[in-house]
Design a protein around this motif. Structure first.
Motif, PDB file in Angstrom:
ATOM      1  N   LEU A   1      20.547  22.121  55.977  1.00  0.00           N
ATOM      2  CA  LEU A   1      20.617  23.308  56.844  1.00  0.00           C
ATOM      3  C   LEU A   1      20.083  24.541  56.135  1.00  0.00           C
ATOM      4  O   LEU A   1      19.334  25.340  56.724  1.00  0.00           O
ATOM      5  N   ASP A   2      20.445  24.711  54.865  1.00  0.00           N
ATOM      6  CA  ASP A   2      19.927  25.848  54.093  1.00  0.00           C
ATOM      7  C   ASP A   2      18.406  25.788  53.985  1.00  0.00           C
ATOM      8  O   ASP A   2      17.720  26.816  54.086  1.00  0.00           O
ATOM      9  N   ALA A   3      17.862  24.584  53.797  1.00  0.00           N
ATOM     10  CA  ALA A   3      16.404  24.429  53.708  1.00  0.00           C
ATOM     11  C   ALA A   3      15.739  24.764  55.035  1.00  0.00           C
ATOM     12  O   ALA A   3      14.660  25.371  55.070  1.00  0.00           O
ATOM     13  N   ILE A   4      16.366  24.401  56.138  1.00  0.00           N
ATOM     14  CA  ILE A   4      15.821  24.745  57.463  1.00  0.00           C
ATOM     15  C   ILE A   4      15.778  26.261  57.632  1.00  0.00           C
ATOM     16  O   ILE A   4      14.770  26.823  58.073  1.00  0.00           O
ATOM     17  N   TYR A   5      16.855  26.931  57.272  1.00  0.00           N
ATOM     18  CA  TYR A   5      16.877  28.391  57.371  1.00  0.00           C
ATOM     19  C   TYR A   5      15.839  29.024  56.445  1.00  0.00           C
ATOM     20  O   TYR A   5      15.151  29.971  56.824  1.00  0.00           O
ATOM     21  N   ALA A   6      15.706  28.498  55.223  1.00  0.00           N
ATOM     22  CA  ALA A   6      14.712  29.032  54.286  1.00  0.00           C
ATOM     23  C   ALA A   6      13.301  28.823  54.824  1.00  0.00           C
ATOM     24  O   ALA A   6      12.448  29.710  54.721  1.00  0.00           O
ATOM     25  N   SER A   7      13.042  27.676  55.418  1.00  0.00           N
ATOM     26  CA  SER A   7      11.735  27.391  55.997  1.00  0.00           C
ATOM     27  C   SER A   7      11.441  28.343  57.152  1.00  0.00           C
ATOM     28  O   SER A   7      10.318  28.835  57.297  1.00  0.00           O
ATOM     29  N   THR A   8      12.449  28.612  57.949  1.00  0.00           N
ATOM     30  CA  THR A   8      12.279  29.547  59.072  1.00  0.00           C
ATOM     31  C   THR A   8      11.965  30.946  58.566  1.00  0.00           C
ATOM     32  O   THR A   8      11.109  31.643  59.112  1.00  0.00           O
ATOM     33  N   THR A   9      12.640  31.355  57.513  1.00  0.00           N
ATOM     34  CA  THR A   9      12.440  32.692  56.953  1.00  0.00           C
ATOM     35  C   THR A   9      11.056  32.846  56.323  1.00  0.00           C
ATOM     36  O   THR A   9      10.374  33.843  56.543  1.00  0.00           O
ATOM     37  N   THR A  10      10.642  31.827  55.560  1.00  0.00           N
ATOM     38  CA  THR A  10       9.367  31.919  54.836  1.00  0.00           C
ATOM     39  C   THR A  10       8.180  31.420  55.648  1.00  0.00           C
ATOM     40  O   THR A  10       7.033  31.726  55.335  1.00  0.00           O
ATOM     41  N   GLY A  11       8.449  30.627  56.680  1.00  0.00           N
ATOM     42  CA  GLY A  11       7.369  30.045  57.462  1.00  0.00           C
ATOM     43  C   GLY A  11       6.680  28.901  56.740  1.00  0.00           C
ATOM     44  O   GLY A  11       5.580  28.492  57.110  1.00  0.00           O
ATOM     45  N   LYS A  12       7.306  28.393  55.675  1.00  0.00           N
ATOM     46  CA  LYS A  12       6.710  27.326  54.880  1.00  0.00           C
ATOM     47  C   LYS A  12       7.662  26.146  54.791  1.00  0.00           C
ATOM     48  O   LYS A  12       8.867  26.261  54.976  1.00  0.00           O
ATOM     49  N   GLU A  13       7.091  24.998  54.451  1.00  0.00           N
ATOM     50  CA  GLU A  13       7.878  23.781  54.277  1.00  0.00           C
ATOM     51  C   GLU A  13       8.778  23.934  53.053  1.00  0.00           C
ATOM     52  O   GLU A  13       8.375  24.457  52.023  1.00  0.00           O
ATOM     53  N   VAL A  14      10.010  23.493  53.186  1.00  0.00           N
ATOM     54  CA  VAL A  14      10.960  23.495  52.076  1.00  0.00           C
ATOM     55  C   VAL A  14      11.362  22.056  51.816  1.00  0.00           C
ATOM     56  O   VAL A  14      11.769  21.348  52.724  1.00  0.00           O
ATOM     57  N   ARG A  15      11.228  21.636  50.587  1.00  0.00           N
ATOM     58  CA  ARG A  15      11.604  20.256  50.217  1.00  0.00           C
ATOM     59  C   ARG A  15      12.836  20.288  49.324  1.00  0.00           C
ATOM     60  O   ARG A  15      12.996  21.176  48.507  1.00  0.00           O
ATOM     61  N   LEU A  16      13.653  19.281  49.492  1.00  0.00           N
ATOM     62  CA  LEU A  16      14.869  19.159  48.687  1.00  0.00           C
ATOM     63  C   LEU A  16      14.630  18.251  47.514  1.00  0.00           C
ATOM     64  O   LEU A  16      13.922  17.324  47.538  1.00  0.00           O
TER      65      LEU A  16
END
Length: 109
Positions: free
Chosen positions: A94-109
């Motif tokens: 969920l945190d990665a989804i929010y970070a991706s939404t904020t930055t507009g970039k893919e976030v990988r765990l």
């Protein structure tokens, strides 16, 4: 999928749901029929038109009273249905989804 078919999963913790008192559920939608779990119902076109078939014997994987389950897990030192590691992984996703939404970039765990 290899066959050319596609599967779409949508998950939501908050959304518009039928007002039939169902708090949790799983809905599978296909081209020939639909299946709703908890309570289990099959929706399809039948010989006399659209029909809903109530299925018996399918029970939720979660306890009806989650608070009671949590308290008994603590008091009786039982393994919870969802472990802390599993909860942490969901929170990280969920945190990665929010970070991706904020930055507009893919976030990988």
């Amino acid at each position: 999928m290899k066959s050319g078919r596609s599967i779409s999963f949508e998950v939501s913790w908050a959304g518009h749901q039928p007002a039939d008192g169902r708090e949790h559920g799983v809905d599978l939608l296909g081209t020939q029929a639909g299946l709703s779990l908890y309570p289990a119902r099959l929706f399809r076109n039948g010989a006399s038109g659209y029909e809903t078939i109530q299925l018996a014997g399918i029970k939720p994987m979660y306890p009806e009273d989650r608070i009671h389950h949590f308290v008994s897990t603590v008091l009786e030192n039982k393994r919870p249905m969802v472990t802390m590691d599993e909860s942490l992984k969901v929170q990280q996703i969920l945190d990665a989804i929010y970070a991706s939404t904020t930055t507009g970039k893919e976030v990988r765990l």
